[in-house]
Design a protein around this motif. Structure first.
Motif, PDB file in Angstrom:
ATOM      1  N   TRP A  79       0.795  -1.273  -0.075  1.00 35.29           N
ATOM      2  CA  TRP A  79      -0.140   0.112  -0.062  1.00 35.29           C
ATOM      3  C   TRP A  79       0.948   1.424   0.147  1.00 35.29           C
ATOM      4  O   TRP A  79       1.930   1.139   0.742  1.00 35.29           O
ATOM      5  CB  TRP A  79      -0.904   0.006   1.259  1.00 35.29           C
ATOM      6  CG  TRP A  79      -1.947  -0.990   1.059  1.00 35.29           C
ATOM      7  CD1 TRP A  79      -2.018  -2.254   1.554  1.00 35.29           C
ATOM      8  CD2 TRP A  79      -3.318  -0.995   0.458  1.00 35.29           C
ATOM      9  NE1 TRP A  79      -3.219  -2.939   1.362  1.00 35.29           N
ATOM     10  CE2 TRP A  79      -3.846  -1.892   0.830  1.00 35.29           C
ATOM     11  CE3 TRP A  79      -4.007   0.166  -0.044  1.00 35.29           C
ATOM     12  CZ2 TRP A  79      -5.340  -2.347   0.349  1.00 35.29           C
ATOM     13  CZ3 TRP A  79      -5.281   0.089  -0.499  1.00 35.29           C
ATOM     14  CH2 TRP A  79      -6.017  -1.225  -0.232  1.00 35.29           C
ATOM     15  N   ARG A 139       0.990   5.708  -0.077  1.00 40.74           N
ATOM     16  CA  ARG A 139       0.133   6.942   0.158  1.00 40.74           C
ATOM     17  C   ARG A 139       1.238   8.191   0.105  1.00 40.74           C
ATOM     18  O   ARG A 139       2.243   7.864   0.404  1.00 40.74           O
ATOM     19  CB  ARG A 139      -0.732   6.959   1.435  1.00 40.74           C
ATOM     20  CG  ARG A 139      -1.306   8.228   1.795  1.00 40.74           C
ATOM     21  CD  ARG A 139      -2.226   8.168   2.904  1.00 40.74           C
ATOM     22  NE  ARG A 139      -1.263   7.838   4.204  1.00 40.74           N
ATOM     23  CZ  ARG A 139      -2.002   7.598   5.332  1.00 40.74           C
ATOM     24  NH1 ARG A 139      -3.370   7.447   5.272  1.00 40.74           N
ATOM     25  NH2 ARG A 139      -1.349   7.487   6.356  1.00 40.74           N
ATOM     26  N   GLY A 183      -7.503   7.991  -0.818  1.00 37.73           N
ATOM     27  CA  GLY A 183      -6.660   7.394   0.499  1.00 37.73           C
ATOM     28  C   GLY A 183      -5.419   6.607  -0.193  1.00 37.73           C
ATOM     29  O   GLY A 183      -4.978   6.882  -1.198  1.00 37.73           O
ATOM     30  N   TRP A 184      -5.354   5.651   0.486  1.00 39.68           N
ATOM     31  CA  TRP A 184      -3.994   4.586   0.285  1.00 39.68           C
ATOM     32  C   TRP A 184      -4.338   4.022  -1.158  1.00 39.68           C
ATOM     33  O   TRP A 184      -5.634   3.515  -1.424  1.00 39.68           O
ATOM     34  CB  TRP A 184      -4.070   3.362   1.365  1.00 39.68           C
ATOM     35  CG  TRP A 184      -3.576   3.896   2.848  1.00 39.68           C
ATOM     36  CD1 TRP A 184      -4.192   4.382   3.826  1.00 39.68           C
ATOM     37  CD2 TRP A 184      -2.191   3.875   3.167  1.00 39.68           C
ATOM     38  NE1 TRP A 184      -3.083   4.524   4.827  1.00 39.68           N
ATOM     39  CE2 TRP A 184      -2.138   4.345   4.223  1.00 39.68           C
ATOM     40  CE3 TRP A 184      -1.005   3.604   2.463  1.00 39.68           C
ATOM     41  CZ2 TRP A 184      -0.765   4.449   5.263  1.00 39.68           C
ATOM     42  CZ3 TRP A 184       0.353   3.631   2.994  1.00 39.68           C
ATOM     43  CH2 TRP A 184       0.359   4.256   4.245  1.00 39.68           C
ATOM     44  N   ASP A 199      -8.313   0.413  -4.057  1.00 39.72           N
ATOM     45  CA  ASP A 199      -8.493   1.421  -2.949  1.00 39.72           C
ATOM     46  C   ASP A 199      -8.865   0.646  -1.488  1.00 39.72           C
ATOM     47  O   ASP A 199      -8.873  -0.559  -1.746  1.00 39.72           O
ATOM     48  CB  ASP A 199      -9.267   2.573  -3.407  1.00 39.72           C
ATOM     49  CG  ASP A 199     -11.014   1.959  -3.739  1.00 39.72           C
ATOM     50  OD1 ASP A 199     -11.268   0.830  -3.170  1.00 39.72           O
ATOM     51  OD2 ASP A 199     -11.513   2.784  -4.367  1.00 39.72           O
TER      52      ASP A 199
END
Length: 271
Positions: free
Chosen positions: A170, A172, A226-227, A250
């Motif tokens: 993940w 971000r 988001g992530w 997502d």
């Protein structure tokens, strides 16, 4: 490497780009490449092109379904211009082209299909495997493998079972794409997609080069902000070709696919 151009990069703006005018942007240190520190990483470049496509003749009810990017050469970390035009207008299907130029030279060209939104809930289904969420995976330091301001500006969560050529990760971004401007959730996802080629490396980037010359993103729905999750596999053939294939996520689940073709060669010896 350290260069005068690197020193001149904006270290103060808390975003990847600062707008200089219509379609005209100054890259900041948060775009700095992983192979060379005087070039822009393709990831924020693709996000900026997606952002400009979003701003081009927007119409309610159309959604980005596929974006393909051809990388035409090194992308210098210098003021950049983006021009967008509609090449196939239509009421329900539309093709848009965007080109980034630096010093009057085209460096990246993008094509985007925008398709009309319809209610397809009765037949909805996704045959893409989910991955553990970002809260279920430990932190990983991308700077252990790569250098540059772009990588330094990311947060990572990675599967402990990751291995060369295979990972679930993940990512971000710590900073917005364009200073003082909101970007769509799709542009925020696209701005990270090119990172896939650096998170499941099969070989050391200090010994081998394997840059991608393209990036194609297909979506099955608009992502949420988001992530962004990556379920990534890297394959390399015996004649200098490679392929990085990723299922994008997502925090609600799988959202699409990304593909990157690679040119694989030994790192030349230092001069």
């Amino acid at each position: 490497m350290s260069t005068d151009r690197t020193a001149a990069l904006d270290h103060d703006t808390p975003a990847s780009y600062r707008r200089l005018g219509p379609g005209h942007y100054a890259p900041t240190v948060h775009t700095q490449g992983a192979w060379r520190d005087d070039e822009q990483h393709m990831a924020p470049v693709s996000g900026l092109l997606a952002h400009e496509i979003d701003l081009h003749e927007p119409r309610e009810g159309l959604q980005l379904a596929r974006l393909s990017f051809d990388i035409l050469g090194v992308i210098p970390a210098r003021p950049s211009r983006v021009e967008v035009r509609t090449t196939r207008p239509g009421r329900t299907i539309e093709l848009v082209e965007a080109t980034m130029t630096v010093d009057d030279r085209a460096v990246v060209r993008a094509h985007a299909w925008r398709l009309a939104a319809h209610d397809s809930t009765p037949v909805a289904g996704v045959e893409l495997e989910p991955i553990p969420g970002p809260d279920d995976l430990p932190e990983w330091a991308g700077t252990d493998t790569w250098e540059g301001g772009y990588i330094a500006g990311l947060e990572f969560r990675a599967d402990p079972a990751r291995r060369p050529g295979r990972t679930r990760t993940w990512i971000r971004a710590r900073h917005p794409l364009v200073d003082g401007e909101p970007a769509s959730p799709t542009a925020d996802l696209v701005r990270l997609a090119d990172t896939a080629n650096g998170i499941a490396v099969r070989v050391s980037p200090k010994e081998w080069m394997f840059p991608n010359v393209d990036l194609t993103v297909h979506l099955v729905r608009e992502p949420v902000r988001g992530w962004v999750g990556f379920d990534t596999r890297v394959s390399m053939g015996p004649t200098g070709l490679g392929l990085t294939s990723t299922t994008l996520h997502d925090e609600h689940g799988p959202v699409g696919r990304a593909e990157q073709i690679l040119t694989v060669r030994r790192m030349p010896p230092p001069r």
